[in-house]
Motif scaffolding. Structure first.
Motif, mmCIF file in Angstrom:
data_model
loop_
_atom_site.group_PDB
_atom_site.id
_atom_site.type_symbol
_atom_site.label_atom_id
_atom_site.label_comp_id
_atom_site.label_asym_id
_atom_site.label_seq_id
_atom_site.Cartn_x
_atom_site.Cartn_y
_atom_site.Cartn_z
ATOM 1 N N GLY A 62 0.821 -1.212 0.000
ATOM 2 C CA GLY A 62 0.000 0.000 0.000
ATOM 3 C C GLY A 62 0.847 1.250 0.000
ATOM 4 N N GLU A 63 0.233 2.382 -0.049
ATOM 5 C CA GLU A 63 0.959 3.649 -0.081
ATOM 6 C C GLU A 63 1.494 4.019 1.306
ATOM 7 O OE1 GLU A 63 1.811 5.362 -2.836
ATOM 8 O OE2 GLU A 63 0.940 3.599 -3.793
ATOM 9 N N MET A 64 2.521 4.838 1.306
ATOM 10 C CA MET A 64 3.079 5.319 2.564
ATOM 11 C C MET A 64 2.053 6.214 3.272
ATOM 12 S SD MET A 64 6.688 7.343 3.074
ATOM 13 C CE MET A 64 7.571 6.024 2.224
ATOM 14 N N ILE A 65 1.905 6.035 4.569
ATOM 15 C CA ILE A 65 0.964 6.851 5.347
ATOM 16 C C ILE A 65 1.755 7.967 6.025
ATOM 17 C CG2 ILE A 65 -0.731 6.864 7.208
ATOM 18 C CD1 ILE A 65 -1.147 3.854 6.684
ATOM 19 N N THR A 66 1.535 9.192 5.591
ATOM 20 C CA THR A 66 2.321 10.320 6.104
ATOM 21 C C THR A 66 1.515 11.236 7.017
ATOM 22 O OG1 THR A 66 1.765 11.621 4.132
ATOM 23 C CG2 THR A 66 3.796 10.324 4.054
ATOM 24 N N THR A 67 0.237 10.919 7.200
ATOM 25 C CA THR A 67 -0.609 11.755 8.062
ATOM 26 C C THR A 67 -0.988 10.980 9.325
ATOM 27 O OG1 THR A 67 -2.678 10.982 7.053
ATOM 28 C CG2 THR A 67 -1.574 12.872 6.017
ATOM 29 N N ASN A 68 -1.613 11.667 10.251
ATOM 30 C CA ASN A 68 -2.111 11.037 11.475
ATOM 31 C C ASN A 68 -3.633 11.112 11.534
ATOM 32 O OD1 ASN A 68 0.340 10.193 12.744
ATOM 33 N ND2 ASN A 68 0.784 12.340 13.174
ATOM 34 N N ARG A 69 -4.264 10.960 10.372
ATOM 35 C CA ARG A 69 -5.731 10.951 10.349
ATOM 36 C C ARG A 69 -6.244 9.743 11.125
ATOM 37 N NH1 ARG A 69 -7.440 11.218 4.196
ATOM 38 N NH2 ARG A 69 -6.171 9.305 4.270
ATOM 39 N N LEU A 70 -7.334 9.933 11.827
ATOM 40 C CA LEU A 70 -7.867 8.900 12.714
ATOM 41 C C LEU A 70 -8.094 7.584 11.975
ATOM 42 C CD1 LEU A 70 -8.693 8.587 15.668
ATOM 43 C CD2 LEU A 70 -11.048 9.139 14.995
ATOM 44 N N GLN A 71 -8.619 7.659 10.754
ATOM 45 C CA GLN A 71 -8.935 6.436 10.014
ATOM 46 C C GLN A 71 -7.684 5.684 9.553
ATOM 47 O OE1 GLN A 71 -9.605 9.569 9.085
ATOM 48 N NE2 GLN A 71 -9.777 9.831 6.849
ATOM 49 N N ASP A 72 -6.525 6.383 9.534
ATOM 50 C CA ASP A 72 -5.281 5.736 9.090
ATOM 51 C C ASP A 72 -4.464 5.144 10.235
ATOM 52 O OD1 ASP A 72 -5.800 6.475 6.464
ATOM 53 O OD2 ASP A 72 -4.723 8.382 6.647
ATOM 54 N N LEU A 73 -4.788 5.537 11.468
ATOM 55 C CA LEU A 73 -3.958 5.141 12.608
ATOM 56 C C LEU A 73 -3.869 3.628 12.833
ATOM 57 C CD1 LEU A 73 -4.719 7.940 15.232
ATOM 58 C CD2 LEU A 73 -2.686 7.665 13.801
ATOM 59 N N PRO A 74 -4.988 2.867 12.715
ATOM 60 C CA PRO A 74 -4.859 1.417 12.932
ATOM 61 C C PRO A 74 -3.879 0.751 11.956
ATOM 62 C CG PRO A 74 -7.163 2.078 13.049
ATOM 63 C CD PRO A 74 -6.404 3.267 12.539
ATOM 64 N N LYS A 76 -1.474 2.220 10.253
ATOM 65 C CA LYS A 76 -0.136 2.763 10.505
ATOM 66 C C LYS A 76 0.492 2.062 11.707
ATOM 67 C CE LYS A 76 2.175 7.271 10.758
ATOM 68 N NZ LYS A 76 1.955 8.749 10.807
ATOM 69 N N ALA A 77 -0.289 1.884 12.759
ATOM 70 C CA ALA A 77 0.208 1.223 13.968
ATOM 71 C C ALA A 77 0.559 -0.236 13.684
ATOM 72 C CB ALA A 77 -0.830 1.309 15.081
ATOM 73 N N PHE A 78 -0.292 -0.900 12.901
ATOM 74 C CA PHE A 78 -0.030 -2.304 12.559
ATOM 75 C C PHE A 78 1.301 -2.446 11.825
ATOM 76 C CE2 PHE A 78 -0.085 -5.625 9.316
ATOM 77 C CZ PHE A 78 -0.231 -6.755 10.121
ATOM 78 N N ARG A 79 1.530 -1.575 10.855
ATOM 79 C CA ARG A 79 2.777 -1.634 10.099
ATOM 80 C C ARG A 79 3.988 -1.470 11.013
ATOM 81 N NH1 ARG A 79 1.701 2.147 4.729
ATOM 82 N NH2 ARG A 79 0.192 0.776 3.677
ATOM 83 N N VAL A 80 3.919 -0.502 11.901
ATOM 84 C CA VAL A 80 5.044 -0.231 12.808
ATOM 85 C C VAL A 80 5.312 -1.430 13.704
ATOM 86 C CG1 VAL A 80 5.815 1.181 14.748
ATOM 87 C CG2 VAL A 80 4.735 2.270 12.775
ATOM 88 N N VAL A 81 4.247 -1.986 14.305
ATOM 89 C CA VAL A 81 4.404 -3.117 15.228
ATOM 90 C C VAL A 81 4.906 -4.351 14.485
ATOM 91 C CG1 VAL A 81 3.168 -4.707 16.750
ATOM 92 C CG2 VAL A 81 2.685 -2.245 16.845
ATOM 93 N N TYR A 82 4.331 -4.608 13.324
ATOM 94 C CA TYR A 82 4.702 -5.780 12.523
ATOM 95 C C TYR A 82 6.179 -5.733 12.140
ATOM 96 C CZ TYR A 82 4.476 -9.133 8.633
ATOM 97 O OH TYR A 82 4.684 -10.190 7.782
ATOM 98 N N GLN A 83 6.623 -4.578 11.658
ATOM 99 C CA GLN A 83 8.023 -4.435 11.258
ATOM 100 C C GLN A 83 8.953 -4.514 12.467
ATOM 101 O OE1 GLN A 83 7.039 -1.568 7.427
ATOM 102 N NE2 GLN A 83 8.771 -1.046 8.707
ATOM 103 N N LYS A 84 8.497 -3.994 13.600
ATOM 104 C CA LYS A 84 9.298 -4.048 14.828
ATOM 105 C C LYS A 84 9.491 -5.497 15.283
ATOM 106 C CE LYS A 84 11.245 -2.267 18.570
ATOM 107 N NZ LYS A 84 12.548 -1.565 18.518
ATOM 108 N N ILE A 85 8.424 -6.295 15.199
ATOM 109 C CA ILE A 85 8.512 -7.709 15.590
ATOM 110 C C ILE A 85 9.514 -8.445 14.705
ATOM 111 C CG2 ILE A 85 7.249 -9.902 15.625
ATOM 112 C CD1 ILE A 85 4.763 -8.263 16.485
#
Length: 389
Positions: A62-74, A76-85
């Protein structure tokens, strides 16, 4: 037997390092290596340019998420956690994403992939990293000497400018470490640049690209739009020169997470009539060719690829004094190098507007200049490094 190579990079967005990597891959002999490319995010303008023999793996799509819009946060958070794991437990990545494959060489195509490659569970693989930025001047994180020392865990450290090479050599503790550092110019296709600009398309096309009489001198700047590139400085200087009675226009080609902020700044400064934003284009070269001046306003660089493209098109160049620029512009013989500040950019543009004849010396020098940044030489040098490991 083909060498098996894993290459890692964040995505294939429209950046200099991404373009250089794809150019390198496009010019490799396709029957020589078995190459897997692992992306953190399956996204970017250069995906379509990858040669068929490169196998692509990815962590997210998918595209890079560069904003903190409420609908994008889940997401965005999933990507960060997944890559961290996967970064914390790399064996999971190699087992499930890369299907347990073994590699002879693991290649970090940007410095941000340092830890991912060094922490690979494949301890016998040879490891290469490609440094495209001045690590002592980066936007989000300035590397300490101790952190830069970690890069010596690689078997080869590819650097793209004399300045970066010197920084690493100063931190090497012996000759063996110094031998790991290899300066290699970015592989860029000058013939493709000239062809896309119309210079290689025959006389009719060339006539259409000759400078025409314009009411206003035009400065063009190209790059990913984020603070490193200094487009905010360019807009403020543009406004100042207009107020001082120097009519001109500026064109900015590129996209990035700061795009809307820069457009908003142009509105706040009241320069929307004279500052044009073209967004990202696959072929910026006709626009570069037609402009009067090419300007680089970066706060820091490694070896600015776009400057090389402007040189190939023999443009009048103004550039801030960042890493790689003095090397590229022959210490100011091939273009005007200004202080790395808003005042420096102002002085350079003012000279261009008041004394355009002073750029004739650069035009003549570029006509007779033999580019050292040869595509074939760069690709062959990279192949030699891979083959020797």
């Amino acid at each position: 037997m083909k060498k098996k190579i894993l290459i890692r990079i964040g995505s294939l967005r429209h950046g200099g390092a991404e373009k250089v990597l794809v150019t390198f891959l496009k010019n490799l002999p396709e029957d020589k290596y078995e190459i897997d490319l692992l992306l953190n995010l399956y996204s970017g303008k250069y995906l379509s340019e990858l040669p068929d023999f490169v196998h692509v793996f990815y962590l997210n799509k998918g595209e890079m998420i560069t904003t903190n819009r409420l609908q994008d946060l889940p997401q965005k958070a999933f990507r960060v956690v997944y890559q961290k794991i996967l970064k914390t437990f790399p064996k999971l990545l190699y087992q499930f994403i890369l299907k347990g494959k073994k590699y002879d060489i693991e290649f970090a195509a940007i410095h941000g992939m340092r830890d991912e490659i060094l922490n690979s569970p494949l301890k016998k693989s040879k490891k290469i990293i490609w440094i495209h930025n001045d690590l002592k001047k980066t936007e989000f994180h300035t590397y300490t000497d101790a952190e830069i020392r970690k890069f010596f865990g690689f078997d080869k450290i590819l650097v793209i400018s004399e300045k970066i090479q010197q920084d690493f050599e100063q931190l090497a503790i012996n000759e063996k470490e110094k031998e790991k550092i290899v300066r290699i110019y970015n592989p860029l296709d000058t013939e493709e640049i000239l062809r896309k600009a119309g210079v290689r398309e025959g006389k009719a096309e060339m006539r259409s690209l000759k400078p025409v009489q314009k009411k206003l001198p035009e400065f063009i700047s190209v790059g990913t739009i984020f603070p490193q590139k200094g487009f905010d400085r360019l807009l403020r200087v543009h406004k100042r020169l207009l107020e001082e009675g120097f009519p001109h226009k500026i064109s900015i080609l590129g996209d990035g997470y700061d795009f809307e902020n820069i457009k908003k700044l142009s509105e706040e400064l009241g320069v929307t009539e004279t500052a044009t934003f073209f967004g990202f284009t696959d072929n910026p070269y006709p626009k570069i060719k037609k402009a009067d001046f090419f300007i680089l306003t970066s706060r820091y660089e490694g070896f600015p690829t776009v400057l090389f493209e402007a040189m190939t098109l023999q443009k009048n160049i103004i550039s801030t004094d960042v890493s790689g620029v003095r090397e590229m512009l022959a210490d100011g013989k091939l273009g005007l190098i200004v202080e790395n500040s808003e005042e420096g950019i102002y002085e350079g543009m003012k000279i261009a507007l008041q004394q355009p004849h002073s750029f004739v010396q650069y035009e003549e020098a570029l006509k007779n200049y033999l580019m050292p940044f040869n595509l074939g030489n760069s690709v062959n040098s990279l192949i030699q490094i891979i083959d020797d490991l």
